[in-house]
Motif scaffolding. Structure first.
Motif, PDB file in Angstrom:
ATOM      1  N   LEU A 111     -12.972  30.466  15.555  1.00 48.40           N
ATOM      2  CA  LEU A 111     -14.154  31.261  15.869  1.00 48.40           C
ATOM      3  C   LEU A 111     -14.226  31.518  17.374  1.00 48.40           C
ATOM      4  O   LEU A 111     -13.937  30.625  18.179  1.00 48.40           O
ATOM      5  CB  LEU A 111     -15.401  30.519  15.403  1.00 48.40           C
ATOM      6  CG  LEU A 111     -16.746  31.249  15.456  1.00 48.40           C
ATOM      7  CD1 LEU A 111     -16.771  32.374  14.429  1.00 48.40           C
ATOM      8  CD2 LEU A 111     -17.889  30.267  15.197  1.00 48.40           C
ATOM      9  N   VAL A 112     -14.613  32.738  17.731  1.00 45.87           N
ATOM     10  CA  VAL A 112     -14.710  33.125  19.143  1.00 45.87           C
ATOM     11  C   VAL A 112     -16.062  33.788  19.410  1.00 45.87           C
ATOM     12  O   VAL A 112     -16.541  34.571  18.580  1.00 45.87           O
ATOM     13  CB  VAL A 112     -13.574  34.118  19.513  1.00 45.87           C
ATOM     14  CG1 VAL A 112     -13.827  34.756  20.869  1.00 45.87           C
ATOM     15  CG2 VAL A 112     -12.228  33.408  19.523  1.00 45.87           C
ATOM     16  N   VAL A 116     -18.226  42.471  25.184  1.00 48.09           N
ATOM     17  CA  VAL A 116     -17.596  43.546  25.937  1.00 48.09           C
ATOM     18  C   VAL A 116     -18.211  43.558  27.333  1.00 48.09           C
ATOM     19  O   VAL A 116     -19.433  43.576  27.481  1.00 48.09           O
ATOM     20  CB  VAL A 116     -17.819  44.913  25.247  1.00 48.09           C
ATOM     21  CG1 VAL A 116     -17.252  46.034  26.110  1.00 48.09           C
ATOM     22  CG2 VAL A 116     -17.160  44.916  23.873  1.00 48.09           C
ATOM     23  N   ASP A 117     -17.361  43.540  28.337  1.00 45.55           N
ATOM     24  CA  ASP A 117     -17.847  43.489  29.714  1.00 45.55           C
ATOM     25  C   ASP A 117     -18.618  44.755  30.065  1.00 45.55           C
ATOM     26  O   ASP A 117     -18.095  45.857  30.009  1.00 45.55           O
ATOM     27  CB  ASP A 117     -16.655  43.324  30.674  1.00 45.55           C
ATOM     28  CG  ASP A 117     -17.116  43.189  32.117  1.00 45.55           C
ATOM     29  OD1 ASP A 117     -18.050  42.425  32.366  1.00 45.55           O
ATOM     30  OD2 ASP A 117     -16.546  43.876  32.982  1.00 45.55           O
ATOM     31  N   LEU A 198      -9.870  39.268  18.451  1.00 45.34           N
ATOM     32  CA  LEU A 198     -10.126  39.334  19.881  1.00 45.34           C
ATOM     33  C   LEU A 198      -9.129  40.258  20.583  1.00 45.34           C
ATOM     34  O   LEU A 198      -7.935  39.975  20.608  1.00 45.34           O
ATOM     35  CB  LEU A 198     -10.055  37.933  20.487  1.00 45.34           C
ATOM     36  CG  LEU A 198     -10.616  37.747  21.891  1.00 45.34           C
ATOM     37  CD1 LEU A 198     -12.119  38.022  21.899  1.00 45.34           C
ATOM     38  CD2 LEU A 198     -10.332  36.336  22.392  1.00 45.34           C
ATOM     39  N   PRO A 199      -9.594  41.365  21.172  1.00 41.26           N
ATOM     40  CA  PRO A 199      -8.686  42.308  21.820  1.00 41.26           C
ATOM     41  C   PRO A 199      -8.145  41.814  23.154  1.00 41.26           C
ATOM     42  O   PRO A 199      -7.058  42.202  23.575  1.00 41.26           O
ATOM     43  CB  PRO A 199      -9.553  43.563  22.010  1.00 41.26           C
ATOM     44  CG  PRO A 199     -10.951  43.058  22.051  1.00 41.26           C
ATOM     45  CD  PRO A 199     -10.991  41.847  21.166  1.00 41.26           C
ATOM     46  N   ASN A 200      -8.913  40.953  23.813  1.00 40.00           N
ATOM     47  CA  ASN A 200      -8.511  40.438  25.117  1.00 40.00           C
ATOM     48  C   ASN A 200      -8.983  38.997  25.227  1.00 40.00           C
ATOM     49  O   ASN A 200     -10.183  38.726  25.253  1.00 40.00           O
ATOM     50  CB  ASN A 200      -9.122  41.287  26.241  1.00 40.00           C
ATOM     51  CG  ASN A 200      -8.645  40.852  27.622  1.00 40.00           C
ATOM     52  OD1 ASN A 200      -8.172  39.740  27.815  1.00 40.00           O
ATOM     53  ND2 ASN A 200      -8.769  41.750  28.587  1.00 40.00           N
ATOM     54  N   LYS A 201      -8.044  38.068  25.287  1.00 42.31           N
ATOM     55  CA  LYS A 201      -8.399  36.650  25.274  1.00 42.31           C
ATOM     56  C   LYS A 201      -9.269  36.238  26.457  1.00 42.31           C
ATOM     57  O   LYS A 201      -9.970  35.241  26.402  1.00 42.31           O
ATOM     58  CB  LYS A 201      -7.123  35.799  25.241  1.00 42.31           C
ATOM     59  CG  LYS A 201      -6.354  35.918  23.929  1.00 42.31           C
ATOM     60  CD  LYS A 201      -5.145  35.028  23.902  1.00 42.31           C
ATOM     61  CE  LYS A 201      -4.392  35.168  22.582  1.00 42.31           C
ATOM     62  NZ  LYS A 201      -3.188  34.309  22.535  1.00 42.31           N
ATOM     63  N   LYS A 202      -9.229  37.007  27.537  1.00 41.18           N
ATOM     64  CA  LYS A 202     -10.030  36.676  28.717  1.00 41.18           C
ATOM     65  C   LYS A 202     -11.508  36.986  28.493  1.00 41.18           C
ATOM     66  O   LYS A 202     -12.356  36.573  29.270  1.00 41.18           O
ATOM     67  CB  LYS A 202      -9.510  37.445  29.934  1.00 41.18           C
ATOM     68  CG  LYS A 202      -8.099  37.043  30.362  1.00 41.18           C
ATOM     69  CD  LYS A 202      -7.647  37.844  31.574  1.00 41.18           C
ATOM     70  CE  LYS A 202      -6.241  37.447  31.995  1.00 41.18           C
ATOM     71  NZ  LYS A 202      -5.783  38.243  33.160  1.00 41.18           N
TER      72      LYS A 202
END
Length: 261
Positions: A111-112, A116-117, A198-202
């Protein structure tokens, strides 16, 4: 060899080739697989490889595990069910709707908490403080009654003591795919999604597994497919080392984490 013999030899070879093609077509079968929404991306890749190697054809339908359970209970024509939990496949076995010997765990999900920034300047790290600071208007979460990832997200909020504080801000998706869309479209600043999405792990916080029950994802062959060769071969393939590589590439585990309950 005279012309007549050459003609007969050519005819024989053509008949042999046609026979082999027909034999191959006759042995190929088609199945319909119900797949939990969180697993549709890796499953597309897995099925592409399986079809190429086996000649069978697989139709995928993705959605919430809860909806699939209800549909199967009412006679939906699925052959294999890949759930986002380990409860529903076992319940189908108990109801006599699935083959007991076919039950297996195909993945363990993570789970994450994702956002979105929205600020072009310095990116703020997402973590548990992101939730406790309450600096958001909407928090996307999958329906805990239908989607195991939603159930896990609710458990996280309970462990952090944030259910009451955040509940008014929840935007509830029917499944994890809809939850992802809420955040991707910025209709929610943050949301609990599957690590595989998750498109970007950061951009996300990989939720520590001690904050929720393990997301053990089980699969089962349904009774209507008990004589379908393709269903059994697909299940066998999903448990192979080759499939494990693909599954792990998409952010899943194929064995339980050491920290699991």
């Amino acid at each position: 060899m005279n012309a007549k013999q050459l003609f007969c030899s050519a005819c024989f070879n053509s008949i042999l080739i046609i026979g082999l093609i027909l034999s191959s077509c006759a042995s190929a079968e088609k199945i319909t697989v119900a797949v939990a929404a969180n697993f549709i991306s890796p499953m597309n890749k897995l099925v592409a490889d399986f079809e190429q190697a086996s000649g069978h054809r697989v139709a995928l339908v993705s959605g919430s595990s809860g909806r699939f359970f209800a549909q199967i209970h009412h006679g939906a024509p699925f052959d294999v069910f890949l759930s986002a939990d380990n409860d529903k496949p076992q319940r189908l076995i108990d109801l006599g709707l699935a083959l007991p010997t076919s039950l297996f765990t195909y993945a363990y999900g993570r789970l994450v908490l994702w956002g979105v920034d929205r600020k072009q300047e310095a990116k703020q790290e997402i973590n548990a403080k992101t939730l406790s600071q309450m600096d958001f208007n909407h928090l996307a979460i999958a329906n805990a009654k239908l989607a195991p990832y939603g159930k896990a997200a609710k458990e996280v909020l309970q462990q952090l003591g944030l259910v009451k504080q955040t509940r008014a801000k929840w935007v509830v998706g029917e499944n994890i795919s809809q939850t992802y869309q809420f955040v991707a479209s910025q209709n929610a600043e943050y949301g609990f999604i599957a690590a595989s999405q998750l498109p970007n792990k950061k951009q996300g916080w990989l939720v520590p597994e001690h904050l929720h029950q393990p997301i053990q994802q089980d699969a089962v062959i349904l009774m209507r497919a008990k004589g379908n060769k393709a269903a059994f071969e697909l299940v066998e393939y999903l448990q192979s080392p080759a499939a494990a590589v693909i599954i792990q590439d998409y952010g899943y585990q194929v064995t339980p984490a050491s920290s699991a309950h």
